[in-house]
Motif scaffolding. Sequence first.
Motif, PDB file in Angstrom:
ATOM      1  N   SER A   2       0.759  -1.170  -0.004  1.00  0.00           N
ATOM      2  CA  SER A   2       0.053   0.020   0.059  1.00  0.00           C
ATOM      3  C   SER A   2       0.982   1.042   0.062  1.00  0.00           C
ATOM      4  O   SER A   2       2.144   1.149   0.377  1.00  0.00           O
ATOM      5  CB  SER A   2      -0.944  -0.001   1.164  1.00  0.00           C
ATOM      6  OG  SER A   2      -0.165   0.165   2.486  1.00  0.00           O
ATOM      7  N   LEU A   3       0.160   2.311  -0.311  1.00  0.00           N
ATOM      8  CA  LEU A   3       0.959   3.731  -0.376  1.00  0.00           C
ATOM      9  C   LEU A   3       1.453   4.007   1.014  1.00  0.00           C
ATOM     10  O   LEU A   3       2.706   4.307   1.159  1.00  0.00           O
ATOM     11  CB  LEU A   3       0.000   4.630  -0.819  1.00  0.00           C
ATOM     12  CG  LEU A   3       0.548   6.241  -0.768  1.00  0.00           C
ATOM     13  CD1 LEU A   3       1.860   6.506  -1.683  1.00  0.00           C
ATOM     14  CD2 LEU A   3      -0.507   7.200  -1.091  1.00  0.00           C
ATOM     15  N   ASP A  45      -4.543   9.967  -1.443  1.00  0.00           N
ATOM     16  CA  ASP A  45      -4.867   8.617  -1.377  1.00  0.00           C
ATOM     17  C   ASP A  45      -5.708   7.993  -2.508  1.00  0.00           C
ATOM     18  O   ASP A  45      -7.050   8.124  -2.236  1.00  0.00           O
ATOM     19  CB  ASP A  45      -5.533   8.149  -0.028  1.00  0.00           C
ATOM     20  CG  ASP A  45      -5.364   6.716   0.120  1.00  0.00           C
ATOM     21  OD1 ASP A  45      -5.087   5.732  -0.754  1.00  0.00           O
ATOM     22  OD2 ASP A  45      -5.981   6.389   1.049  1.00  0.00           O
ATOM     23  N   ARG A  46      -5.035   7.685  -3.600  1.00  0.00           N
ATOM     24  CA  ARG A  46      -5.850   7.413  -4.981  1.00  0.00           C
ATOM     25  C   ARG A  46      -5.048   6.370  -5.714  1.00  0.00           C
ATOM     26  O   ARG A  46      -3.853   6.303  -5.503  1.00  0.00           O
ATOM     27  CB  ARG A  46      -6.196   8.433  -5.673  1.00  0.00           C
ATOM     28  CG  ARG A  46      -5.001   9.371  -6.128  1.00  0.00           C
ATOM     29  CD  ARG A  46      -5.352  10.417  -7.054  1.00  0.00           C
ATOM     30  NE  ARG A  46      -5.592  11.590  -6.735  1.00  0.00           N
ATOM     31  CZ  ARG A  46      -7.080  12.257  -6.922  1.00  0.00           C
ATOM     32  NH1 ARG A  46      -7.999  11.900  -7.432  1.00  0.00           N
ATOM     33  NH2 ARG A  46      -7.153  13.336  -6.094  1.00  0.00           N
ATOM     34  N   PRO A  47      -5.761   5.651  -6.591  1.00  0.00           N
ATOM     35  CA  PRO A  47      -4.521   4.458  -7.323  1.00  0.00           C
ATOM     36  C   PRO A  47      -3.275   5.280  -7.889  1.00  0.00           C
ATOM     37  O   PRO A  47      -2.336   4.547  -7.682  1.00  0.00           O
ATOM     38  CB  PRO A  47      -5.544   4.164  -8.405  1.00  0.00           C
ATOM     39  CG  PRO A  47      -7.002   4.316  -7.759  1.00  0.00           C
ATOM     40  CD  PRO A  47      -6.691   5.636  -7.064  1.00  0.00           C
ATOM     41  N   ALA A  48      -3.636   6.439  -8.438  1.00  0.00           N
ATOM     42  CA  ALA A  48      -2.187   7.010  -8.881  1.00  0.00           C
ATOM     43  C   ALA A  48      -2.049   8.486  -7.887  1.00  0.00           C
ATOM     44  O   ALA A  48      -2.838   9.591  -8.278  1.00  0.00           O
ATOM     45  CB  ALA A  48      -2.375   7.567 -10.157  1.00  0.00           C
ATOM     46  N   PRO A  49      -1.398   8.234  -7.069  1.00  0.00           N
ATOM     47  CA  PRO A  49      -1.248   9.307  -6.021  1.00  0.00           C
ATOM     48  C   PRO A  49      -0.820  10.604  -6.650  1.00  0.00           C
ATOM     49  O   PRO A  49       0.049  10.726  -7.397  1.00  0.00           O
ATOM     50  CB  PRO A  49      -0.431   8.788  -4.824  1.00  0.00           C
ATOM     51  CG  PRO A  49      -0.132   7.430  -5.214  1.00  0.00           C
ATOM     52  CD  PRO A  49      -0.698   6.984  -6.444  1.00  0.00           C
ATOM     53  N   ASP A 146       4.101  10.080  -9.203  1.00  0.00           N
ATOM     54  CA  ASP A 146       5.107   9.527 -10.164  1.00  0.00           C
ATOM     55  C   ASP A 146       5.849  10.164 -11.096  1.00  0.00           C
ATOM     56  O   ASP A 146       6.946  10.043 -11.355  1.00  0.00           O
ATOM     57  CB  ASP A 146       4.257   8.215 -10.927  1.00  0.00           C
ATOM     58  CG  ASP A 146       3.881   6.932 -10.137  1.00  0.00           C
ATOM     59  OD1 ASP A 146       4.332   6.767  -9.003  1.00  0.00           O
ATOM     60  OD2 ASP A 146       3.210   6.417 -10.984  1.00  0.00           O
TER      61      ASP A 146
END
Length: 194
Positions: A2-3, A45-49, A146
């Motif tokens: 997890s992140l 907090d999202r799939p692509a932070p 990213d």
Amino acid sequence: MSLEARLRAALAGAPPADLLPGDTREPPAPGAALTAAAVLVPITDRPAPGVVLTQRLATLRRHAGQIAFPGGRIDPEDEDAVAAALREAEEEIALPRHLPRVIGAADLYRTGTGYAVTPVVAVVPPDLDFTPNASEVADVFEVPLDFLLDPANLRSASLTWQGRERQFFEIYWGERRIWGATAAMIVNLARRLA
């Protein structure tokens, strides 16, 4: 992983040898007092932070128009750097203090303007409605994590400041230039997460 787990592991590990200690490699002059400060590094907090950043007002006396994390001096009433970072984020972008899930303090960064800054990494809910403080903040925006961590987006630059050549990093996100201490703290986080 997890992140949150990834961030916790990165901050708990030994610091990499290539961390940037400050705007200069030289230690502060003997007797030079640095002002303690803290910034919040809010990661969505999202799939692509993403990382939430602010653009300071162009009319400010110091750091006008620069991109920054929400933050500022640690006040005497602040319990610690975490409390200061959360207070400043609430004051600057109306991020309620109870919302960030604090991961921990990242590496101290010394600025050439006399601050010892503690970046406080936290995970925040996505798609919050931030309200910029009209006396300090022109805009609040998010940059994909990213993108910030990708070394291909990092540029090395220099300028002469106070009679000395200064090296620094910069990252361009569209027309926005993230540079100086903010970019350096992003570089340090990227090096921890590598």
